[in-house]
Design an enzyme around this catalytic site. Structure first.
Site, short mmCIF file in Angstrom:
data_model
loop_
_atom_site.label_atom_id
_atom_site.label_comp_id
_atom_site.label_asym_id
_atom_site.label_seq_id
_atom_site.Cartn_x
_atom_site.Cartn_y
_atom_site.Cartn_z
N CYS A 209 0.87 -1.48 -0.03
CA CYS A 209 0.18 -0.78 -0.54
C CYS A 209 0.39 1.39 0.05
O CYS A 209 0.78 1.87 -1.31
CB CYS A 209 -0.98 -0.54 0.97
SG CYS A 209 -1.97 -1.04 1.25
N1 LIG Z 1 -2.54 -6.96 1.32
C1 LIG Z 1 -2.67 -5.43 2.05
O1 LIG Z 1 -3.24 -5.46 3.00
C2 LIG Z 1 -4.13 -4.40 1.31
C3 LIG Z 1 -5.10 -3.84 1.66
C4 LIG Z 1 -5.47 -2.47 1.58
C5 LIG Z 1 -6.10 -3.13 0.34
N2 LIG Z 1 -5.01 -3.79 -0.48
C6 LIG Z 1 -5.54 -3.80 -2.05
O2 LIG Z 1 -5.75 -4.36 -2.48
C7 LIG Z 1 -5.84 -5.29 -3.92
C8 LIG Z 1 -5.21 -6.69 -3.53
O3 LIG Z 1 -4.44 -6.78 -2.94
P1 LIG Z 1 -4.11 -8.34 -2.04
O4 LIG Z 1 -2.92 -7.89 -1.49
O5 LIG Z 1 -5.17 -8.85 -2.04
O6 LIG Z 1 -2.68 -8.62 -3.14
P2 LIG Z 1 -2.67 -10.43 -3.44
O7 LIG Z 1 -1.58 -10.33 -3.99
O8 LIG Z 1 -2.54 -10.69 -2.06
O9 LIG Z 1 -3.86 -10.61 -4.11
C9 LIG Z 1 -4.88 -10.68 -5.67
C10 LIG Z 1 -5.04 -12.04 -6.41
O10 LIG Z 1 -5.21 -11.93 -7.37
C11 LIG Z 1 -5.53 -12.61 -8.39
N3 LIG Z 1 -5.66 -12.43 -9.85
C12 LIG Z 1 -4.84 -11.57 -10.07
N4 LIG Z 1 -5.39 -11.45 -11.15
C13 LIG Z 1 -6.25 -11.41 -11.09
C14 LIG Z 1 -8.10 -12.25 -12.67
N5 LIG Z 1 -8.11 -11.39 -13.81
N6 LIG Z 1 -8.67 -12.76 -11.79
C15 LIG Z 1 -8.57 -13.65 -10.77
N7 LIG Z 1 -8.09 -13.16 -10.07
C16 LIG Z 1 -6.37 -12.79 -9.73
C17 LIG Z 1 -4.04 -13.22 -7.95
O11 LIG Z 1 -3.39 -14.32 -8.65
C18 LIG Z 1 -4.08 -13.29 -6.38
O12 LIG Z 1 -3.76 -14.21 -5.62
C19 LIG Z 1 -4.65 -4.42 -4.40
O13 LIG Z 1 -5.65 -3.18 -4.95
C20 LIG Z 1 -4.09 -3.60 -2.98
O14 LIG Z 1 -3.55 -2.50 -3.26
C21 LIG Z 1 -4.26 -4.35 -0.49
#
Ligand SMILES: NC(=O)c1ccc[n+]([C@@H]2O[C@H](COP(=O)([O-])OP(=O)(O)OC[C@H]3O[C@@H](n4cnc5c(N)ncnc54)[C@H](O)[C@@H]3O)[C@@H](O)[C@H]2O)c1
Length: 421
Positions: A262
């Site tokens: 983030c």
């Molecule tokens: N990790 C955090 O602490 C956090 C907190 C708040 C917001 N976010 C936001 O949330 C979003 C997701 O982050 P995350 O940490 O969960 O990511 P992550 O990488 O842990 O998980 C994302 C998942 O999406 C899958 N993916 C990618 N493209 C895809 C598609 N087209 N169809 C299906 N699956 C697909 C990937 O294989 C992966 O498993 C980002 O925008 C991030 O900035 C993350």
């Protein structure tokens, strides 16, 4: 509501806790992820995410959760939540390719009355300008009339023992008030408190404001850490004192740089959007500059400390403690330990690491030796750099065993051979 179908696209740090909460609340939850290994692991009851236990996966499977990597087996859904990554492009701008791909999938699984909610962090306007047209084109339906479209930022704080998915207030902002109503109705079933934003744009901005606020305040104390040392002021003590003010002040602490998915990334989404107006978002760009210089600053401090003890960086055994981006979690994304190690290696240091959460660590294809026995490694290193104050590290033990220690977290008691950032 409960009993309806919910599809979570992207089963990572954000999607998985949501899927668990929705399954617990009685929704029929399907998880779709491109990563077949993650899907197979979940179906076998294995969690790949900090804060989510195997027992919670088992419970979710008992509630009927199914994960798949194959969109073709998924039926049209009542609710579709998009939780895919929003990284930076090579030019450090937004890379919405995963969001676009997931939206195309959502478009194919839409039916009249479906709620589509985007949780991925992104710049204001994305839900309306990017998702809306893609969904309408794919489905032939109209957003705000035939189906509902909203943004609801995820605010998960990995490793936080108090605030999790259910008890962190959830912001929702729809394309239209009816879209907000639909999002509010869904999220009210899965978490304790729902906050309505004026529209999707304000919900998008709220998330970026939160992250930019952290980014800027961390940069403020990082910059202060650098000059406080020269002014012979103990900034850690000054922060401790300032934090006793019961109003108007929130403490932030210096460190070796910012990490995670983030703080180092999201503000770029906002500065990109501001730049489209023809001027920069100066606070973010300055914070970026200061925070990204911290690994270099820590390298210089390490060199100075070694030098004061008649040692060169070249050939020195430097042990890094905690290489994840945050204490007590396994996530290494954007960890400042990586640029720091790169800089130390470039100066000829023999870098090793210790981290209970990281079984193997490579920098640019080079495998970095992992210290197994912490006590022996502390005694063996010419210099120990504490990067993450994991609970496994007892500050008193570090002081006792290390020959020379640079503490970037301000937790190790003062001693002649210990220096705080
Ligand atoms: N990790 C955090 O602490 C956090 C907190 C708040 C917001 N976010 C936001 O949330 C979003 C997701 O982050 P995350 O940490 O969960 O990511 P992550 O990488 O842990 O998980 C994302 C998942 O999406 C899958 N993916 C990618 N493209 C895809 C598609 N087209 N169809 C299906 N699956 C697909 C990937 O294989 C992966 O498993 C980002 O925008 C991030 O900035 C993350």
């Amino acid at each position: 509501m409960p009993g309806q179908d919910v599809l979570v696209i992207g089963l990572g740090y954000v999607g998985l806790p949501l899927a668990i909460a929705a399954a617990r609340s009685g929704f029929r939850v399907t998880g779709l992820d491109l990563n077949a290994e993650i899907v197979a692991g979940l179906m076998a009851g294995r969690s790949h995410v900090d804060d989510v236990t195997d027992a919670e996966i088992a419970e979710m499977l008992d509630h009927g959760f199914r994960a798949t990597a194959d969109e073709a087996v998924v039926e049209p859904q009542d609710v579709i939540v998009i939780c895919v990554p929003t990284p930076l492009s090579e030019a450090a701008g937004p890379d919405l390719s995963a969001v676009r791909a997931a939206t195309a999938t959502a478009g194919r699984l839409l039916k009249a009355g479906t709620l589509v909610s985007l949780e991925s962090t992104t710049y204001p306007g994305t839900t309306e300008e990017v998702l809306g047209p893609l969904l309408e084109k794919a489905s032939g339906l109209t957003a705000g009339i035939d189906f509902w479209l909203a943004f609801s930022p995820e605010r998960i704080d990995p490793g936080n023992p108090v605030y999790g998915f259910a008890n962190t207030p959830k912001i929702v902002g729809g394309l239209t008030p009816s879209c907000t109503d639909a999002a509010e109705a869904f999220y009210a079933q899965v978490c304790e408190q729902v906050i309505r934003a004026k529209s999707a744009r304000e919900a998008e901005m709220a998330k970026l404001l939160e992250n930019t606020y952290r980014h800027v305040n961390i940069a403020l104390v990082n910059e202060m850490a650098i000059f406080c040392r020269e002014l012979d002021v103990d900034l850690w003590d000054a922060i401790r004192c300032a934090a006793t003010k019961p109003f108007g002040f929130q403490p932030f602490y210096p460190g070796p740089g910012v990490g995670g998915h983030c703080i180092p990334i999201d503000p770029n989404y906002l500065s990109y959007k501001v730049r489209t107006l023809g001027y920069p978002f100066r606070f973010v760009e300055l914070a970026q500059e200061i925070n990204s210089r911290m690994p270099g600053y820590v390298t210089d401090r390490a060199a100075e400390l070694l030098n004061r003890h008649a040692k060169a960086v070249n050939g020195a055994k430097v042990l890094l403690l905690g290489v994840t981006y945050k204490r007590d979690i396994a996530d290494q994304r954007e960890s400042p330990a990586r640029p720091l190690a790169r800089k130390l290696l470039a100066r000829g240091a023999q870098v090793s690491y210790h981290d209970p959460y990281v079984p193997a660590w490579t920098i640019d294809g080079q495998s970095i030796p992992r210290a197994g026995d912490l006590h022996a490694a502390l005694a063996d290193a010419d210099l120990v750099i504490l990067l993450q104050a994991h609970q496994a590290y007892d500050p008193a033990q570090l002081t006792q065993a290390a020959r020379l220690l640079l503490d970037t977290r301000g937790v190790v008691p003062a001693a002649p051979h210990v220096e705080a950032l």
